[in-house]
Write a protein that holds these residues in place. Structure first.
Motif, PDB file in Angstrom:
ATOM      1  N   VAL A 121       0.896  -1.243  -0.058  1.00  0.00           N
ATOM      2  CA  VAL A 121      -0.142   0.303   0.107  1.00  0.00           C
ATOM      3  C   VAL A 121       0.680   1.278   0.044  1.00  0.00           C
ATOM      4  O   VAL A 121       0.769   1.938  -0.460  1.00  0.00           O
ATOM      5  CB  VAL A 121      -1.057   0.304   1.194  1.00  0.00           C
ATOM      6  N   ASN A 122       1.821   1.241   0.439  1.00  0.00           N
ATOM      7  CA  ASN A 122       2.874   2.504   1.041  1.00  0.00           C
ATOM      8  C   ASN A 122       3.485   2.788  -0.490  1.00  0.00           C
ATOM      9  O   ASN A 122       4.549   3.776  -0.660  1.00  0.00           O
ATOM     10  CB  ASN A 122       3.729   1.969   2.113  1.00  0.00           C
ATOM     11  N   LYS A 123       3.708   1.743  -1.186  1.00  0.00           N
ATOM     12  CA  LYS A 123       4.434   1.807  -2.674  1.00  0.00           C
ATOM     13  C   LYS A 123       5.449   1.627  -2.562  1.00  0.00           C
ATOM     14  O   LYS A 123       6.482   1.625  -1.033  1.00  0.00           O
ATOM     15  CB  LYS A 123       4.464   2.903  -3.244  1.00  0.00           C
ATOM     16  N   GLY A 124       6.508   3.001  -2.636  1.00  0.00           N
ATOM     17  CA  GLY A 124       7.931   3.047  -2.460  1.00  0.00           C
ATOM     18  C   GLY A 124       9.023   2.473  -4.201  1.00  0.00           C
ATOM     19  O   GLY A 124       7.945   1.438  -4.677  1.00  0.00           O
ATOM     20  N   ALA A 125       9.967   2.779  -3.985  1.00  0.00           N
ATOM     21  CA  ALA A 125      11.055   2.271  -4.439  1.00  0.00           C
ATOM     22  C   ALA A 125      11.702   1.584  -4.416  1.00  0.00           C
ATOM     23  O   ALA A 125      11.614   0.569  -3.265  1.00  0.00           O
ATOM     24  CB  ALA A 125      11.423   3.760  -5.208  1.00  0.00           C
ATOM     25  N   PRO A 126      12.460   0.370  -5.152  1.00  0.00           N
ATOM     26  CA  PRO A 126      12.883  -1.013  -4.781  1.00  0.00           C
ATOM     27  C   PRO A 126      13.765  -0.444  -4.125  1.00  0.00           C
ATOM     28  O   PRO A 126      14.922   0.841  -4.257  1.00  0.00           O
ATOM     29  CB  PRO A 126      13.451  -1.820  -6.171  1.00  0.00           C
ATOM     30  N   GLY A 127      14.833  -1.178  -3.488  1.00  0.00           N
ATOM     31  CA  GLY A 127      16.441  -1.245  -2.331  1.00  0.00           C
ATOM     32  C   GLY A 127      17.558  -0.816  -3.256  1.00  0.00           C
ATOM     33  O   GLY A 127      17.257  -0.983  -4.668  1.00  0.00           O
ATOM     34  N   ALA A 186      23.856  -2.187   8.632  1.00  0.00           N
ATOM     35  CA  ALA A 186      23.539  -3.394   7.531  1.00  0.00           C
ATOM     36  C   ALA A 186      24.538  -1.709   6.368  1.00  0.00           C
ATOM     37  O   ALA A 186      25.122  -2.852   5.047  1.00  0.00           O
ATOM     38  CB  ALA A 186      22.313  -2.926   6.789  1.00  0.00           C
ATOM     39  N   GLY A 187      24.448  -0.768   6.641  1.00  0.00           N
ATOM     40  CA  GLY A 187      25.710  -0.295   5.599  1.00  0.00           C
ATOM     41  C   GLY A 187      24.615   0.893   5.121  1.00  0.00           C
ATOM     42  O   GLY A 187      23.630   0.529   4.526  1.00  0.00           O
ATOM     43  N   ILE A 188      25.450   1.505   3.702  1.00  0.00           N
ATOM     44  CA  ILE A 188      24.209   2.245   2.850  1.00  0.00           C
ATOM     45  C   ILE A 188      25.373   2.182   1.358  1.00  0.00           C
ATOM     46  O   ILE A 188      26.351   2.559   1.345  1.00  0.00           O
ATOM     47  CB  ILE A 188      24.287   3.683   2.912  1.00  0.00           C
ATOM     48  N   ASN A 189      24.406   1.816   0.094  1.00  0.00           N
ATOM     49  CA  ASN A 189      25.045   2.169  -1.100  1.00  0.00           C
ATOM     50  C   ASN A 189      24.522   3.382  -1.825  1.00  0.00           C
ATOM     51  O   ASN A 189      23.424   4.511  -2.324  1.00  0.00           O
ATOM     52  CB  ASN A 189      24.499   1.167  -1.703  1.00  0.00           C
ATOM     53  N   GLU A 190      25.768   4.021  -1.987  1.00  0.00           N
ATOM     54  CA  GLU A 190      24.992   5.265  -2.919  1.00  0.00           C
ATOM     55  C   GLU A 190      26.313   5.779  -4.001  1.00  0.00           C
ATOM     56  O   GLU A 190      27.429   5.527  -4.024  1.00  0.00           O
ATOM     57  CB  GLU A 190      25.868   6.575  -1.579  1.00  0.00           C
ATOM     58  N   LYS A 191      25.330   5.541  -5.091  1.00  0.00           N
ATOM     59  CA  LYS A 191      25.826   5.684  -6.331  1.00  0.00           C
ATOM     60  C   LYS A 191      27.507   4.787  -6.801  1.00  0.00           C
ATOM     61  O   LYS A 191      28.274   4.889  -7.107  1.00  0.00           O
ATOM     62  CB  LYS A 191      26.474   7.173  -6.758  1.00  0.00           C
ATOM     63  N   GLY A 192      26.391   3.001  -6.233  1.00  0.00           N
ATOM     64  CA  GLY A 192      27.410   2.348  -6.436  1.00  0.00           C
ATOM     65  C   GLY A 192      28.817   2.023  -5.446  1.00  0.00           C
ATOM     66  O   GLY A 192      29.656   0.949  -5.222  1.00  0.00           O
ATOM     67  N   LYS A 193      28.453   2.912  -3.902  1.00  0.00           N
ATOM     68  CA  LYS A 193      29.869   3.048  -3.218  1.00  0.00           C
ATOM     69  C   LYS A 193      29.483   2.808  -2.051  1.00  0.00           C
ATOM     70  O   LYS A 193      28.170   3.132  -1.744  1.00  0.00           O
ATOM     71  CB  LYS A 193      30.297   4.263  -3.217  1.00  0.00           C
ATOM     72  N   PHE A 194      30.076   1.750  -1.549  1.00  0.00           N
ATOM     73  CA  PHE A 194      29.475   1.119  -0.498  1.00  0.00           C
ATOM     74  C   PHE A 194      30.197   1.751   1.106  1.00  0.00           C
ATOM     75  O   PHE A 194      30.654   2.417   1.504  1.00  0.00           O
ATOM     76  CB  PHE A 194      29.498  -0.560   0.240  1.00  0.00           C
ATOM     77  N   LEU A 237      21.484  -0.707   2.251  1.00  0.00           N
ATOM     78  CA  LEU A 237      20.282   0.913   1.662  1.00  0.00           C
ATOM     79  C   LEU A 237      20.686   1.667   0.852  1.00  0.00           C
ATOM     80  O   LEU A 237      21.811   1.838   0.826  1.00  0.00           O
ATOM     81  CB  LEU A 237      19.797   1.373   3.142  1.00  0.00           C
ATOM     82  N   ARG A 238      19.712   2.036   0.293  1.00  0.00           N
ATOM     83  CA  ARG A 238      19.988   2.935  -1.297  1.00  0.00           C
ATOM     84  C   ARG A 238      19.268   3.581  -0.678  1.00  0.00           C
ATOM     85  O   ARG A 238      18.796   3.932  -0.918  1.00  0.00           O
ATOM     86  CB  ARG A 238      19.054   1.948  -2.492  1.00  0.00           C
ATOM     87  N   ARG A 239      20.930   4.359  -1.167  1.00  0.00           N
ATOM     88  CA  ARG A 239      20.606   6.442  -1.071  1.00  0.00           C
ATOM     89  C   ARG A 239      20.297   7.256  -1.784  1.00  0.00           C
ATOM     90  O   ARG A 239      20.510   6.477  -2.785  1.00  0.00           O
ATOM     91  CB  ARG A 239      21.790   6.836  -0.464  1.00  0.00           C
ATOM     92  N   THR A 240      18.929   7.883  -1.012  1.00  0.00           N
ATOM     93  CA  THR A 240      18.732   8.068  -1.877  1.00  0.00           C
ATOM     94  C   THR A 240      18.143  10.114  -1.206  1.00  0.00           C
ATOM     95  O   THR A 240      18.080   9.777  -0.152  1.00  0.00           O
ATOM     96  CB  THR A 240      17.068   8.722  -2.598  1.00  0.00           C
TER      97      THR A 240
END
Length: 397
Positions: free
Chosen positions: A34-40, A186-194, A74-77
């Motif tokens: 229901v909340n939808k949201g973008a993929p990880g 878990a860390g963050i993936n930002e622009k392909g970098k962990f 996590l995927r950073r946005t």
């Protein structure tokens, strides 16, 4: 004086892992859907996860109970903030969102009974309007001086050990505590970098608002024990006092407690003020005459209308529908029964009609008002915010 922020409960919650079953996870997936949201980071959509759903959920349960479940980074946005800056979000995978939502649903009732009555954010059957009502109640009782506080990057700066200590005071299930700790690390993936995460519970995950409330609940009860009146909505809070000196003392007290939680008050955004001077909270401007839309909220509304009524496009049903959605959403939030917004809504109605006439005729001219009268525009479906407000409050326009 030594302050105990998280006093261990005599009866802790054991064997929470056993409460995770297929029904709990299935209900959690429905909420995620229901909340939808973008993929990880795995780029898996909700629709793709829904394929062979039962098998996926059973596999998640097996991994959790075997302690072999490890969250993905996590995927950073970033999303734009009203002040022009960007708010960082951490988007979990659908799989991680489902288990986070499951854990949230199970542990929330354990903490809900502990939360202070003056906390309103991200809690069942509580809203921004309830928070505003409490502020106005305190004003009537003579608490007219205000500590308008802003926590620096609250979600991103809460230390992991503080979060885990707050959880461990109530939860004794090591499996659940380990799993939450894995989510935090878990860390963050930002622009392909962990990037390794060393603190914070990034906004974007279903469990983050609850963890924020659990930690800041310590602030609530310390303020209460010190005798202060306050209203908190997630990481936004105000303390209401009867004198400026009391407000200054409350500011220093809150600053001290937050430092014990590994957080700090923004010196630039926080201030000591009063209803006479006015202050902003949750999108409203409070003063001696009540509260209404703050200036930034009005400008954001106008910006949205300008964006969809550019004269280089034609006025059509889709544009009218978009204007309706914006108007209805604004009235539903700001048109609360106690808010003094009728005059503001009348001005915004004039603005909407002017923009719509300009879009229709491709120019602004002094004869536009009689060439396209209001009645004709309302027949097209153009909303009147004043009329919507009257319907909402069930009073004559």
């Amino acid at each position: 004086m030594k302050v105990t922020l998280f006093k261990p409960k005599k009866l802790k919650a054991h064997s929470i892992t056993g409460w995770l079953d297929i029904n709990v996870l299935n209900n959690a997936f429905k909420k995620v859907k229901v909340n939808k949201g973008a993929p990880g980071v795995d780029n898996q959509s909700i629709q793709e996860f829904n394929c062979d759903l039962k098998h996926r959920l059973i596999n998640i349960i097996r991994q959790v109970k075997n302690r072999t479940y490890f969250p993905s980074p996590l995927r950073r946005t970033f999303v734009p903030k009203p002040n022009g800056k960007k708010r960082p979000l951490g988007i979990p995978t659908i799989r991680d969102r489902v288990i986070q939502e499951s854990i949230r649903c199970i542990i929330e009732p354990l903490f809900e009974s502990q939360f202070h009555d003056c906390s309103f954010g991200f809690r069942p059957a509580r809203s921004c309007h309830d928070a505003n009502d409490r502020i106005m109640l305190y004003k009537k009782l003579g608490y007219t001086f205000v500590v308008d506080a802003d926590i620096v990057g609250c979600f991103d700066n809460i230390p992991f050990n503080i979060i885990m200590k707050a959880l461990a005071a109530t939860i004794a299930d090591g499996n659940i505590l380990t799993l939450i700790d894995r989510f935090l690390n878990a860390g963050i993936n930002e622009k392909g970098k962990f990037k390794v995460t060393e603190k914070g519970t990034p906004q974007g995950g279903p469990i983050s608002p609850l963890l924020c409330n659990i930690v800041l609940n310590a602030l609530d009860w310390q303020l209460d024990q010190a005798g202060y009146r306050f209203v908190r909505y997630a990481d936004d809070f105000v303390i209401l006092c009867k004198s400026r000196q009391d407000a200054q003392e409350a500011y220093e007290f809150a600053k001290h407690i937050l430092s014990l939680l590994g957080l700090e008050i923004s010196k630039e955004k926080s201030k000591i003020t009063s209803f006479r001077e006015g202050f902003d909270f949750l999108g409203f401007r409070f003063n001696n005459r009540g509260y209404k839309m703050k200036v930034d909220a009005v400008e954001r509304f106008k910006h949205k209308i300008r964006h969809i009524t550019t004269r280089y496009h034609n006025l059509d049903e889709q544009t009218i529908r978009k204007i309706q959605q914006i108007a209805v959403g604004t009235v539903n939030y700001f048109g609360y029964s106690e808010a003094n917004v009728k005059t503001q809504f009348n001005v915004l109605d004039v603005f909407i009609r002017k923009r719509t006439r300009c879009m229709k005729k491709k120019c602004i001219w002094f004869t536009d008002n009689w060439r396209i009268p209001n009645k004709r525009m309302y027949r097209w479906g153009l909303p009147s915010m004043v009329n919507l407000l009257s319907i909402k409050r069930d009073i004559p326009p």
